[in-house]
Design a protein around this motif. Structure first.
Motif, PDB file in Angstrom:
ATOM      1  N   SER A 116      31.034 -29.284 -78.332  1.00  0.00           N
ATOM      2  CA  SER A 116      29.925 -28.448 -78.124  1.00  0.00           C
ATOM      3  C   SER A 116      28.368 -29.045 -78.445  1.00  0.00           C
ATOM      4  CB  SER A 116      30.066 -27.263 -79.318  1.00  0.00           C
ATOM      5  OG  SER A 116      29.098 -26.068 -79.531  1.00  0.00           O
ATOM      6  N   LYS A 171      30.533 -27.843 -73.772  1.00  0.00           N
ATOM      7  CA  LYS A 171      29.723 -26.697 -73.721  1.00  0.00           C
ATOM      8  C   LYS A 171      28.230 -27.020 -73.874  1.00  0.00           C
ATOM      9  CE  LYS A 171      27.999 -22.517 -73.437  1.00  0.00           C
ATOM     10  NZ  LYS A 171      26.638 -22.705 -73.147  1.00  0.00           N
ATOM     11  N   ALA A 212      25.115 -26.125 -75.235  1.00  0.00           N
ATOM     12  CA  ALA A 212      24.726 -24.881 -76.141  1.00  0.00           C
ATOM     13  C   ALA A 212      23.510 -24.722 -76.604  1.00  0.00           C
ATOM     14  CB  ALA A 212      25.807 -25.051 -77.342  1.00  0.00           C
ATOM     15  N   GLY A 224      21.171 -23.319 -72.211  1.00  0.00           N
ATOM     16  CA  GLY A 224      22.366 -23.873 -71.888  1.00  0.00           C
ATOM     17  C   GLY A 224      22.197 -24.829 -70.495  1.00  0.00           C
ATOM     18  N   VAL A 249      30.350 -26.631 -69.244  1.00  0.00           N
ATOM     19  CA  VAL A 249      30.178 -25.065 -69.124  1.00  0.00           C
ATOM     20  C   VAL A 249      28.402 -24.985 -69.252  1.00  0.00           C
ATOM     21  CG1 VAL A 249      30.624 -23.153 -70.390  1.00  0.00           C
ATOM     22  CG2 VAL A 249      32.258 -24.631 -70.142  1.00  0.00           C
ATOM     23  N   GLY A 286      34.610 -21.419 -73.617  1.00  0.00           N
ATOM     24  CA  GLY A 286      35.418 -22.301 -72.730  1.00  0.00           C
ATOM     25  C   GLY A 286      36.574 -22.833 -73.659  1.00  0.00           C
TER      26      GLY A 286
END
Length: 266
Positions: free
Chosen positions: A6, A57, A59, A63, A78, A91
Motif C-alpha cells: 500500500s 495499491k 493509495a 490513486g 491497482v 486488492g
C-alpha cells in the motif's frame, strides 16, 4: 510468495509541503517520481526474499501517482478507487503472505509531519476504541481480517513509532521527522537503500505473528473540522452524535467499521 504494498506519498523521504503531494501543482512530478522509486525499492526487497508477485495499491489522492513504466515485471498495480470498503488496501485477500506500507504518514492531530492527516483534511481526529487512529491503524486491521501480517512500513518518525507499537515484529524505516511546517529527512537514495534492505530482511524472517491485536467490539469516532460535516455524516444508519463536531459508530465486526468509514468520511 505474494506481497501486497500500500503506497502513499506524505511519508516519502524529502517531502515537506502539500504542493508536493498535489497532482495539480508542478512540484508533484518530482515527488511522484520519488514515491515510485521507494515503491520499486520495496518490490526489489520483496523479490530478493523470494516474492513471485507483488501487488501495489496506489493509495494517494487520485490513486494515479506511480509511474507505471518504472515498475518491475513481476508487479501488478491497482489504480484509482473502486468504492470497496478496503480502500487503501483494495486488492488484498487471504492469498498474500504479507503486507508492506510505503510513504505512510502520521495521524491527524499529531505534529511530527507537516502533512499529517487521516484520510482527508475535513477530519481533525479519528479515534478507534478510544485511541487516536491513523490510516495505518485502519489498514493493518484490514489486512489482519484476511490473516495477512503487516511486516514493514516506511514513513515519518511518528507513524513508524505507532506501527512498531501496534504490530509485534513489524520493521520500520524512518524517512523524515517534522516540526511545524518543516521536515528533516534522510536523502531519497538513503531511504531507498533502507527500504530495499528492510523489506528483504522482514520477508526473510518469521513474520507470522506480525498481526495487530483484534478487539471483540469496535467504536469509531470521527471528529470533523466543522459541525456541518458531522451533521451530514450523522445520517448514516447506526451513526450517533458525539458532540457538536463528531459522530460515532460501533459494531463487533471490523468489516462493518470499514463499510461505515467509506461513507462517513466523504
Amino acid at each position: 510468495m505474494k506481497v501486497f504494498i500500500s503506497a502513499d506519498i506524505e511519508g516519502t523521504a524529502g517531502i515537506a509541503h502539500w504542493n508536493e503531494a498535489d497532482r495539480a501543482h508542478p512540484d508533484w512530478a518530482e515527488f511522484r517520481a520519488l514515491m515510485t522509486a521507494e515503491v520499486v525499492a520495496a518490490c526489489e526487497g520483496a523479490r530478493s526474499a523470494g516474492a513471485t508477485e507483488v501487488v501495489i495499491k496506489d493509495a494517494h489522492e487520485s490513486g494515479r501517482n506511480l509511474i507505471l513504466d518504472k515498475l518491475p515485471d513481476y508487479a501488478r498495480i491497482v489504480r484509482g478507487w473502486s468504492g470497496h470498503p478496503d480502500e487503501m488496501m483494495f486488492g488484498i485477500d487471504d492469498g498474500f503472505a504479507a503486507a508492506v506500507y510505503i510513504g505512510y504518514h502520521s495521524k491527524a492531530g499529531s505534529e511530527v509531519n507537516p502533512l499529517a492527516h487521516t484520510s482527508n483534511l475535513r477530519i481533525s481526529r479519528l479515534l478507534l476504541n478510544g485511541e487516536v487512529a491513523s490510516e495505518f491503524t485502519i489498514n493493518a486491521l484490514c489486512a489482519a481480517q484476511y490473516g495477512v501480517p503487516s511486516v514493514f512500513l516506511a514513513g515519518d518518525v511518528g507513524i513508524c513509532t505507532e506501527a512498531r507499537a501496534m504490530v509485534p515484529g513489524l520493521a520500520a524505516v524512518e524517512t523524515l521527522d517534522g516540526r511545524g511546517k518543516a521536515s528533516t529527512s534522510i536523502s531519497p537514495a538513503w531511504s531507498r537503500r533502507l527500504i530495499r534492505e528492510g523489506v528483504a530482511a522482514a520477508l526473510s524472517g518469521d513474520f507470522s505473528q506480525a498481526l495487530p491485536a483484534k478487539a471483540e467490539h469496535y467504536e469509531v469516532v470521527i471528529e470533523f473540522s466543522t459541525p456541518t460535516e458531522a451533521y451530514r455524516a450523522g445520517w448514516y444508519p447506526g451513526a450517533k452524535s458525539y458532540g457538536p463536531r463528531a459522530i460515532a459508530f460501533e459494531h463487533r465486526d471490523f468489516s462493518e467499521i470499514l463499510r461505515a468509514l467509506l461513507f462517513l468520511k466523504v
